[in-house]
Scaffold this active site. Structure first.
Site, short mmCIF file in Angstrom:
data_model
loop_
_atom_site.label_atom_id
_atom_site.label_comp_id
_atom_site.label_asym_id
_atom_site.label_seq_id
_atom_site.Cartn_x
_atom_site.Cartn_y
_atom_site.Cartn_z
N PHE A 1 4.43 8.15 -7.80
CA PHE A 1 4.59 6.82 -7.18
C PHE A 1 3.51 5.89 -7.71
O PHE A 1 2.33 6.25 -7.70
CB PHE A 1 4.50 6.91 -5.65
CG PHE A 1 4.83 5.60 -4.99
CD1 PHE A 1 6.15 5.21 -4.82
CD2 PHE A 1 3.83 4.75 -4.56
CE1 PHE A 1 6.46 3.99 -4.24
CE2 PHE A 1 4.12 3.53 -3.97
CZ PHE A 1 5.45 3.14 -3.80
N ASP B 1 -3.61 7.10 -12.23
CA ASP B 1 -3.38 6.26 -11.06
C ASP B 1 -4.15 6.89 -9.91
O ASP B 1 -3.73 7.90 -9.35
CB ASP B 1 -1.89 6.19 -10.76
CG ASP B 1 -1.59 5.37 -9.50
OD1 ASP B 1 -2.52 5.13 -8.70
OD2 ASP B 1 -0.42 5.01 -9.31
N LYS C 1 -6.16 0.50 -2.53
CA LYS C 1 -6.25 1.11 -1.20
C LYS C 1 -7.68 1.13 -0.64
O LYS C 1 -8.17 0.12 -0.17
CB LYS C 1 -5.64 2.51 -1.22
CG LYS C 1 -4.09 2.49 -1.24
CD LYS C 1 -3.53 3.88 -1.03
CE LYS C 1 -2.02 3.96 -1.13
NZ LYS C 1 -1.30 3.49 0.04
C1 LIG Z 1 -0.66 6.52 -6.27
C2 LIG Z 1 -0.22 5.15 -5.84
N1 LIG Z 1 -0.12 4.19 -6.74
C3 LIG Z 1 0.24 2.94 -6.42
C4 LIG Z 1 0.55 2.60 -5.12
C5 LIG Z 1 0.94 1.20 -4.77
O1 LIG Z 1 -0.10 0.53 -4.16
P1 LIG Z 1 0.18 -0.86 -3.39
O2 LIG Z 1 1.08 -0.53 -2.24
O3 LIG Z 1 -1.19 -1.33 -2.98
O4 LIG Z 1 0.82 -1.78 -4.37
C6 LIG Z 1 0.44 3.58 -4.12
C7 LIG Z 1 0.78 3.27 -2.71
O5 LIG Z 1 1.10 4.11 -1.91
C8 LIG Z 1 0.05 4.89 -4.49
O6 LIG Z 1 -0.06 5.88 -3.57
#
Ligand SMILES: Cc1ncc(COP(=O)(O)O)c(C=O)c1O
Length: 401
Positions: free
Chosen positions: A136, A221, A250
């Site tokens: 994700f 990520d 986050k």
């Molecule tokens: C690993 C990862 N990358 C990206 C995101 C997306 O982040 P945002 O919701 O701040 O755009 C998330 C959100 O859960 C995530 O867990």
């Protein structure tokens, strides 16, 4: 005007289905709703409130900056952004930082940079991005397409092209896809939304080697694993593997929206003026709070505390499982913990989460079978114990049916 939960259904786009209560106040790992009912927070706003609610260091930084200057745009730079970038550079592999407002935007920047770098260095044909099934990376159309759950990206018209997906923790699957056309591999060191699944050290090492052999950039990520969540400032520090680009959001702002992309001098120089940008990226309020968050988290006291608190969680969940036998597996790293339900409770993670809320405990899910916990990194031990007792009540009710 009376603000009630039913107003949500009247005035909000129905893409979320929030809980039936509305929290109005938080302190540490406790939250209170409109009726004054108290909850223990094991959800942490989905791995965001790394220092709990209204931590004095963050409140102080926000109030202090609020009296100075709020916004400038990137036509000008500002002191909090530069101070935060310096701390991130001094404490990671990176030489350069780009600020965004969310995880998705940080990943969008990383993917665009990888494509631009490959085009400048090797030519237009080197455009393939490889990511992993169940991964994700956010909800912009590029990042959601790179994410490994087609259900999230289907139904919005033609998708960005040249994106492929390998199996997570399966190096043969990546080997079969990667080539000199690959410009980047994007991976979470621990899949969060996809099921709280840590990468094995051998897998991440082999991914690094395959990237090097194919002149592809390795993007980690760390939106969910970053800023102390795993017990290190960043998850990659648990492994002997260093990425070329890292994204963080986050917990970076501890609850104030901010994201960042970190990279090396050699790669960063391809984002020249005009190639990419954001009005709010590097906003002084966000950066002032994030600076306080990173400086507070990045201490042996907090990081070692994460490991000790994680053990308390593990021990408590094991005890609950001895009694009720509801978890097939309890996994994760540090204070990102996933409890996978047994086949008897398949698909019921959300019911466990709702039952927990009824007992005054905020939890999360990661897919249909996994109850997820991502509490504050400084949650008091007493709150862990009290929260687990409430969770046990919820489990007992689920088992009774
Ligand atoms: C690993 C990862 N990358 C990206 C995101 C997306 O982040 P945002 O919701 O701040 O755009 C998330 C959100 O859960 C995530 O867990």
């Amino acid at each position: 005007m009376q603000i009630t939960r039913s107003l949500f259904d009247d005035v909000m786009v129905p893409n979320y289905a929030p809980a039936k209560f509305i929290p109005v106040k938080g302190k540490g790992s406790r939250v209170w709703d409109q009726e004054g009912r108290e909850y223990i927070d094991f959800a942490g706003g989905i791995a965001v409130t790394c220092l709990g609610h209204c931590h004095p260091a963050l409140v102080g930084a926000l109030k202090d900056q609020a009296d100075k200057i709020w916004h400038l745009s990137n036509v000008l730079t500002n002191e909090p952004a530069l101070a935060l970038a310096k701390v991130l550079v001094d404490n990671t592999f990176a030489d350069k930082v780009y600020f965004a407002n969310s995880g998705a935007e940080s990943n969008e920047a990383a993917l665009k940079l990888a494509r631009r770098y490959a085009k400048d260095k090797y030519g237009e044909q080197k455009d393939q991005i490889i990511a992993f099934k169940q991964g994700f990376h956010g909800r912009t159309f590029f990042t959601v397409t790179v994410g490994g759950q087609p259900a999230y990206s289907d139904g919005f018209g033609p998708k960005p092209a040249a994106i492929a997906h390998a199996e997570f923790n399966n190096i043969e699957s990546l080997k079969a896809l990667i080539s000199d056309k690959t410009c980047a591999v994007m991976v979470e060191p621990m899949q969060g939304e996809g099921g709280v699944l840590p990468a094995t050290p051998e897998f991440l090492k082999a991914v690094r080697e395959l990237c090097d052999a194919n002149n592809a950039l390795l993007i980690f990520d760390e939106v969910q694993t970053g800023v102390g969540r795993t017990g290190k400032l960043y998850g990659y520090m648990q492994y002997d593997v260093v990425p070329d680009i890292l994204t963080t959001a986050k917990a970076l702002g501890g609850g104030f929206p901010i994201g960042a992309m970190l990279t090396t001098d050699e790669i960063a120089k391809h984002l020249v003026p005009g190639t990419h940008g954001s009005t709010y990226g590097g906003n002084p309020l966000a950066c002032a709070v994030a600076l306080a968050a990173v400086n507070t988290v990045n201490t042996p006291e907090v990081l070692d505390g994460v490991m000790a608190k994680a053990q308390l969680f593990r021990d408590g969940l094991a005890k609950i499982n001895e009694k009720y036998n509801v978890f097939a597996d309890v996994r994760g790293q540090g204070l990102l913990i996933g409890a996978e339900l047994t086949a008897d409770y398949a698909g019921k993670a959300r019911d466990f989460m709702l039952a927990a809320a009824d007992e005054g405990l905020m939890a999360l899910v990661a897919g249909a079978n996994i109850v997820r916990f991502a509490p504050s990194l400084v949650i008091p031990d007493a709150d862990i114990e009290a929260g687990l007792a409430r969770f046990e009540q919820a489990v007992a009710k689920m088992v009774k049916g």
